[in-house]
Design a protein around this motif. Structure first.
Motif, PDB file in Angstrom:
ATOM      1  N   VAL A  83       0.814  -1.336  -0.045  1.00  0.00           N
ATOM      2  CA  VAL A  83      -0.047  -0.198  -0.182  1.00  0.00           C
ATOM      3  C   VAL A  83       0.595   1.456  -0.597  1.00  0.00           C
ATOM      4  CG1 VAL A  83      -1.768   1.293   1.142  1.00  0.00           C
ATOM      5  CG2 VAL A  83      -1.243  -1.283   1.500  1.00  0.00           C
ATOM      6  N   GLU A  84       0.485   2.498  -0.608  1.00  0.00           N
ATOM      7  CA  GLU A  84       0.926   3.268  -1.350  1.00  0.00           C
ATOM      8  C   GLU A  84       0.470   4.571  -0.239  1.00  0.00           C
ATOM      9  OE1 GLU A  84       2.417   6.913  -4.478  1.00  0.00           O
ATOM     10  OE2 GLU A  84       2.474   4.914  -4.794  1.00  0.00           O
ATOM     11  N   VAL A  85       1.043   5.397   0.904  1.00  0.00           N
ATOM     12  CA  VAL A  85       0.238   6.291   1.037  1.00  0.00           C
ATOM     13  C   VAL A  85       1.158   7.697   1.735  1.00  0.00           C
ATOM     14  CG1 VAL A  85      -0.102   6.886   4.037  1.00  0.00           C
ATOM     15  CG2 VAL A  85      -0.724   4.616   3.119  1.00  0.00           C
ATOM     16  N   ARG A  86       0.602   8.833   1.591  1.00  0.00           N
ATOM     17  CA  ARG A  86       1.180   9.264   1.303  1.00  0.00           C
ATOM     18  C   ARG A  86       0.820  10.631   2.764  1.00  0.00           C
ATOM     19  NH1 ARG A  86       0.318  14.909  -1.946  1.00  0.00           N
ATOM     20  NH2 ARG A  86      -0.956  15.923  -0.473  1.00  0.00           N
ATOM     21  N   ILE A  87       2.402  10.600   3.551  1.00  0.00           N
ATOM     22  CA  ILE A  87       2.091  11.529   4.852  1.00  0.00           C
ATOM     23  C   ILE A  87       1.434  12.536   4.512  1.00  0.00           C
ATOM     24  CG2 ILE A  87       3.882  12.590   7.180  1.00  0.00           C
ATOM     25  CD1 ILE A  87       3.539   9.179   6.505  1.00  0.00           C
ATOM     26  N   THR A  88       0.721  13.311   5.284  1.00  0.00           N
ATOM     27  CA  THR A  88       1.149  15.071   5.986  1.00  0.00           C
ATOM     28  C   THR A  88       0.517  15.707   6.841  1.00  0.00           C
ATOM     29  OG1 THR A  88      -2.224  13.973   5.825  1.00  0.00           O
ATOM     30  CG2 THR A  88      -1.236  14.439   3.400  1.00  0.00           C
ATOM     31  N   THR A 102      -1.482  14.390   9.892  1.00  0.00           N
ATOM     32  CA  THR A 102      -1.296  12.384  10.581  1.00  0.00           C
ATOM     33  C   THR A 102      -0.819  12.274  11.791  1.00  0.00           C
ATOM     34  OG1 THR A 102       0.728  12.110   9.298  1.00  0.00           O
ATOM     35  CG2 THR A 102      -1.318  11.893   8.297  1.00  0.00           C
ATOM     36  N   GLY A 103       0.620  12.965  11.866  1.00  0.00           N
ATOM     37  CA  GLY A 103       0.873  13.204  13.736  1.00  0.00           C
ATOM     38  C   GLY A 103       2.128  12.537  12.920  1.00  0.00           C
ATOM     39  N   LEU A 104       2.094  11.970  12.208  1.00  0.00           N
ATOM     40  CA  LEU A 104       3.977  11.039  11.623  1.00  0.00           C
ATOM     41  C   LEU A 104       4.987  11.819  11.259  1.00  0.00           C
ATOM     42  CD1 LEU A 104       2.112   8.233  10.038  1.00  0.00           C
ATOM     43  CD2 LEU A 104       2.227   8.390  12.254  1.00  0.00           C
ATOM     44  N   VAL A 105       4.572  13.088  11.277  1.00  0.00           N
ATOM     45  CA  VAL A 105       6.124  13.753  10.427  1.00  0.00           C
ATOM     46  C   VAL A 105       6.925  14.442  11.690  1.00  0.00           C
ATOM     47  CG1 VAL A 105       6.333  16.656   9.843  1.00  0.00           C
ATOM     48  CG2 VAL A 105       4.377  15.284   9.541  1.00  0.00           C
ATOM     49  N   GLY A 106       7.904  13.448  11.296  1.00  0.00           N
ATOM     50  CA  GLY A 106       8.499  13.971  12.050  1.00  0.00           C
ATOM     51  C   GLY A 106       9.180  12.357  13.080  1.00  0.00           C
ATOM     52  N   VAL A 107       7.986  11.449  13.133  1.00  0.00           N
ATOM     53  CA  VAL A 107       8.334   9.596  13.191  1.00  0.00           C
ATOM     54  C   VAL A 107       9.587   8.939  13.169  1.00  0.00           C
ATOM     55  CG1 VAL A 107       6.649   7.943  13.380  1.00  0.00           C
ATOM     56  CG2 VAL A 107       5.866  10.418  13.926  1.00  0.00           C
ATOM     57  N   ARG A 117      10.703  10.677  -1.321  1.00  0.00           N
ATOM     58  CA  ARG A 117      10.804  11.665  -0.917  1.00  0.00           C
ATOM     59  C   ARG A 117      11.771  12.782  -2.330  1.00  0.00           C
ATOM     60  NH1 ARG A 117      13.833  12.125   4.569  1.00  0.00           N
ATOM     61  NH2 ARG A 117      11.910  11.653   4.982  1.00  0.00           N
ATOM     62  N   ASP A 118      10.761  13.555  -2.517  1.00  0.00           N
ATOM     63  CA  ASP A 118      11.331  14.546  -3.451  1.00  0.00           C
ATOM     64  C   ASP A 118      11.414  13.825  -4.698  1.00  0.00           C
ATOM     65  OD1 ASP A 118      10.950  16.988  -1.579  1.00  0.00           O
ATOM     66  OD2 ASP A 118      12.872  16.634  -1.058  1.00  0.00           O
ATOM     67  N   GLY A 119      11.239  12.525  -4.580  1.00  0.00           N
ATOM     68  CA  GLY A 119      11.709  11.984  -5.997  1.00  0.00           C
ATOM     69  C   GLY A 119      12.604  11.084  -6.541  1.00  0.00           C
ATOM     70  N   VAL A 120      13.157  10.819  -4.897  1.00  0.00           N
ATOM     71  CA  VAL A 120      14.090  10.203  -5.161  1.00  0.00           C
ATOM     72  C   VAL A 120      13.258   9.043  -4.002  1.00  0.00           C
ATOM     73  CG1 VAL A 120      16.180   9.399  -3.417  1.00  0.00           C
ATOM     74  CG2 VAL A 120      15.841  11.982  -4.905  1.00  0.00           C
ATOM     75  N   VAL A 121      13.995   7.719  -4.342  1.00  0.00           N
ATOM     76  CA  VAL A 121      13.514   6.278  -3.444  1.00  0.00           C
ATOM     77  C   VAL A 121      14.700   5.934  -2.546  1.00  0.00           C
ATOM     78  CG1 VAL A 121      14.400   4.408  -5.229  1.00  0.00           C
ATOM     79  CG2 VAL A 121      12.510   3.968  -3.482  1.00  0.00           C
ATOM     80  N   TYR A 122      13.819   5.722  -1.542  1.00  0.00           N
ATOM     81  CA  TYR A 122      14.383   4.952   0.306  1.00  0.00           C
ATOM     82  C   TYR A 122      14.402   3.705   0.364  1.00  0.00           C
ATOM     83  CZ  TYR A 122      16.409   9.665   0.103  1.00  0.00           C
ATOM     84  OH  TYR A 122      16.686  11.567  -0.103  1.00  0.00           O
ATOM     85  N   ILE A 123      15.264   2.412   1.015  1.00  0.00           N
ATOM     86  CA  ILE A 123      15.370   1.923   0.876  1.00  0.00           C
ATOM     87  C   ILE A 123      15.397   2.012   2.880  1.00  0.00           C
ATOM     88  CG2 ILE A 123      15.392  -0.764   1.345  1.00  0.00           C
ATOM     89  CD1 ILE A 123      14.204  -0.074  -1.030  1.00  0.00           C
ATOM     90  N   PRO A 124      13.841   2.104   3.568  1.00  0.00           N
ATOM     91  CA  PRO A 124      14.405   2.802   4.589  1.00  0.00           C
ATOM     92  C   PRO A 124      14.743   1.866   6.406  1.00  0.00           C
ATOM     93  CG  PRO A 124      12.368   2.609   4.951  1.00  0.00           C
ATOM     94  CD  PRO A 124      12.864   1.764   3.523  1.00  0.00           C
ATOM     95  N   THR A 125      15.569   2.624   6.702  1.00  0.00           N
ATOM     96  CA  THR A 125      16.123   1.654   8.245  1.00  0.00           C
ATOM     97  C   THR A 125      15.162   2.014   9.102  1.00  0.00           C
ATOM     98  OG1 THR A 125      18.087   3.433   9.524  1.00  0.00           O
ATOM     99  CG2 THR A 125      18.553   1.587   7.500  1.00  0.00           C
ATOM    100  N   PHE A 178      14.804   6.166  10.528  1.00  0.00           N
ATOM    101  CA  PHE A 178      14.346   6.551   9.170  1.00  0.00           C
ATOM    102  C   PHE A 178      13.858   7.640   9.157  1.00  0.00           C
ATOM    103  CE2 PHE A 178      12.484   8.750   5.722  1.00  0.00           C
ATOM    104  CZ  PHE A 178      13.292   8.916   4.391  1.00  0.00           C
ATOM    105  N   GLU A 179      13.522   9.456   9.680  1.00  0.00           N
ATOM    106  CA  GLU A 179      12.477   9.602   9.980  1.00  0.00           C
ATOM    107  C   GLU A 179      11.413  10.326   8.661  1.00  0.00           C
ATOM    108  OE1 GLU A 179      13.123  14.234  11.557  1.00  0.00           O
ATOM    109  OE2 GLU A 179      13.292  12.945  13.343  1.00  0.00           O
ATOM    110  N   LEU A 180      10.121  10.106   9.437  1.00  0.00           N
ATOM    111  CA  LEU A 180       9.186  10.391   8.051  1.00  0.00           C
ATOM    112  C   LEU A 180       8.748  12.153   8.207  1.00  0.00           C
ATOM    113  CD1 LEU A 180       6.443   7.591   8.854  1.00  0.00           C
ATOM    114  CD2 LEU A 180       7.906   8.132   7.119  1.00  0.00           C
ATOM    115  N   HIS A 181       8.799  12.969   7.170  1.00  0.00           N
ATOM    116  CA  HIS A 181       8.796  13.983   6.876  1.00  0.00           C
ATOM    117  C   HIS A 181       7.119  14.726   6.149  1.00  0.00           C
ATOM    118  CE1 HIS A 181      13.218  15.326   6.370  1.00  0.00           C
ATOM    119  NE2 HIS A 181      12.906  14.694   7.227  1.00  0.00           N
ATOM    120  N   GLU A 182       6.568  15.620   6.327  1.00  0.00           N
ATOM    121  CA  GLU A 182       5.787  16.259   5.354  1.00  0.00           C
ATOM    122  C   GLU A 182       5.773  15.577   3.881  1.00  0.00           C
ATOM    123  OE1 GLU A 182       2.149  19.525   4.742  1.00  0.00           O
ATOM    124  OE2 GLU A 182       3.727  19.986   6.468  1.00  0.00           O
TER     125      GLU A 182
END
Length: 449
Positions: free
Chosen positions: A151-156, A159-164, A184-192, A195-199
């Motif tokens: 599932v693809e979801v956008r962080i807004t 959501t209370g998830l910015v900075g988590v 993020r900004d057109g770049v894909v990351y395989i996160p650990t 990794f901190e979520l941004h808006e």
């Protein structure tokens, strides 16, 4: 593999673009020589000009030695006949693009030499129906026969998830899941886990299908679609209305062609058919757009779909889905409020490419069952069946060294769905969903250091 593609329309050209990246030996067939010249100049392929259903043309296209022939001309009858002739010549597998519902039903169980039939409108409708199941999802792809969802979801900001950080994300959800990729900004990351979520991050989550609804409700808020308006009364709308009706969704279709409206009225029960112009803002408001859970724009004009979708968002429609076939518009739409964009030609091409990839690896001991390209084709999610030759089987994942930008997202063991941790191990016979940046190898061992 040697693949012959008959018909260089939108779907055919999309297929060539995707299969050329896979490194297949391609031969394209079409009756328009200027189109063939464009394909030969753009891609590494051979071309044969002529009627794809002709024995002589298919013989010239080397169909007798083809591993796969794909017929995707605009005519269903030509596609079916093309596959029958190719099979007689000796093609190993054949795929026909079949759009008419009656043909799809009539020939589905017949031994006509068809390995698979693909209905572009039906595939598109199924993709939209999956998205509408969850208001907060941008896109949903099924794995493991529908038991695992990606599932693809956008962080807004709401959501209370910015900075988590991802390792703390489970505090916001009661279900087990894994964030396997972030755009993020057109770049894909395989996160650990750090990794901190941004808006405006777009995260790709894997989780058991049965827990997706609860998961999305906990981490982003989610409500079920109860009613929707569809703009355009084409075949996609027909299939979509039938699919949504099974789920108890109230559907209203707006179509300006009177004859098409009558046809839909005869075929669809419990669906409101409105004769009118779907771009008329007053009509949309009169029909309750501002109070609808979702709007789906399915006209044949991309620009019209984009404009109507933008208007729907401006009056507060929470879920807006636009059919857009021109790829250059995708980047522009990502900067807008229109999250969900679907393309019929892309959905069909990806469906066929997945079959080709699976067919190519069917003789291997660790074969690809499903393949999805994600994050603007920058990454792939693959489902493998683990064979006896997998070098890291039975080892805890914490002791297995994978290459960079590789993540084991899910392990399927019988009826059990495992969201893996470091102490879990991959066993022979398991299904494994793996996410990787770039073009993935076809063997599971090739992901190991």
């Amino acid at each position: 593999m040697k693949i012959v593609i008959v018909g260089m329309g939108n779907v055919g050209q999309e297929l060539v673009a995707q299969l050329a990246q896979e490194g297949h030996d391609l031969i394209v067939v079409d009756s328009v020589d200027t189109t063939l010249a464009k394909m030969v100049n753009t891609y590494d392929c051979m071309a044969v000009c002529g009627n794809g259903a002709s024995y002589d043309v298919l013989d010239k296209a080397q169909a007798e030695t083809a591993d796969l022939l794909i017929a995707c001309t605009p005519q269903d009858e030509v596609n079916i006949l093309c596959c029958m002739v190719a099979k007689k010549l000796g093609a190993k597998d054949t795929i026909a693009r079949v759009r008419a519902p009656e043909y799809f039903t009539l020939f589905a169980d017949k031994d006509l030499g068809l390995s698979m039939m693909v209905n572009p409108e039906y595939e598109t409708a199924l993709g939209i129906a999956r998205i509408l199941r969850y208001s907060s999802a941008i896109k949903i792809e099924p794995f493991a026969n529908g038991r695992v969802d990606l599932v693809e979801v956008r962080i807004t900001s709401d959501t209370g998830l910015v900075g988590v950080r991802l390792k703390d994300l489970n505090q916001h959800a009661k279900e087990k899941f894994l964030v396997c990729a972030v755009e993020r900004d057109g770049v894909v990351y395989i996160p650990t886990g750090e990794f901190e979520l941004h808006e405006d991050d777009r995260i790709h989550i894997t989780a058991p299908a049965k827990s997706i609804s609860s998961l999305l409700r906990n981490i982003k808020g989610n409500k079920q679609t109860r009613n929707c308006i569809i703009i355009g009364g084409n075949r996609i709308a027909f299939y979509l209305a039938k699919e949504l009706g099974k789920n108890g969704v109230s559907v209203k279709i707006i179509e300006k062609d009177a004859k098409e409206c009558l046809n839909l009225c005869e075929k669809l029960q419990n669906v409101d058919i409105i004769e009118g112009d779907g771009t008329d803002q007053d009509l949309l408001l009169d029909e309750g757009l501002a109070h609808s859970d979702a709007l789906i724009c399915l006209s044949d004009v991309d620009e019209q779909n984009i404009l109507v979708s933008t208007f729907a968002r401006s009056v507060g429609v929470e879920k807006v889905i636009a059919r857009v076939e021109k790829r250059p518009y995708y980047k522009m739409l990502k900067a807008s409020d229109i999250d969900s964009v679907i393309s019929g030609k892309t959905s069909t091409a990806e469906h066929i490419v997945r079959y080709a990839r699976g067919r190519q690896n069917s003789l291997g001991s660790s074969s690809v069952n499903r393949l999805y390209r994600i994050v603007n084709d920058q990454a792939e999610a693959l489902e493998f069946t683990v064979g006896s030759d997998f070098e890291a089987k039975n080892k805890p994942l914490k002791d297995v060294r994978f290459k960079d930008n590789v993540l084991i997202a899910t392990i399927i063991r019988g009826e059990e769905i495992i969201i893996p941790g470091g102490n879990d191990a991959i066993k022979e016979g398991d299904g494994v969903v793996l996410v990787h940046v770039g073009r993935s190898p076809d063997d599971l061992n090739q992901f190991l250091e």
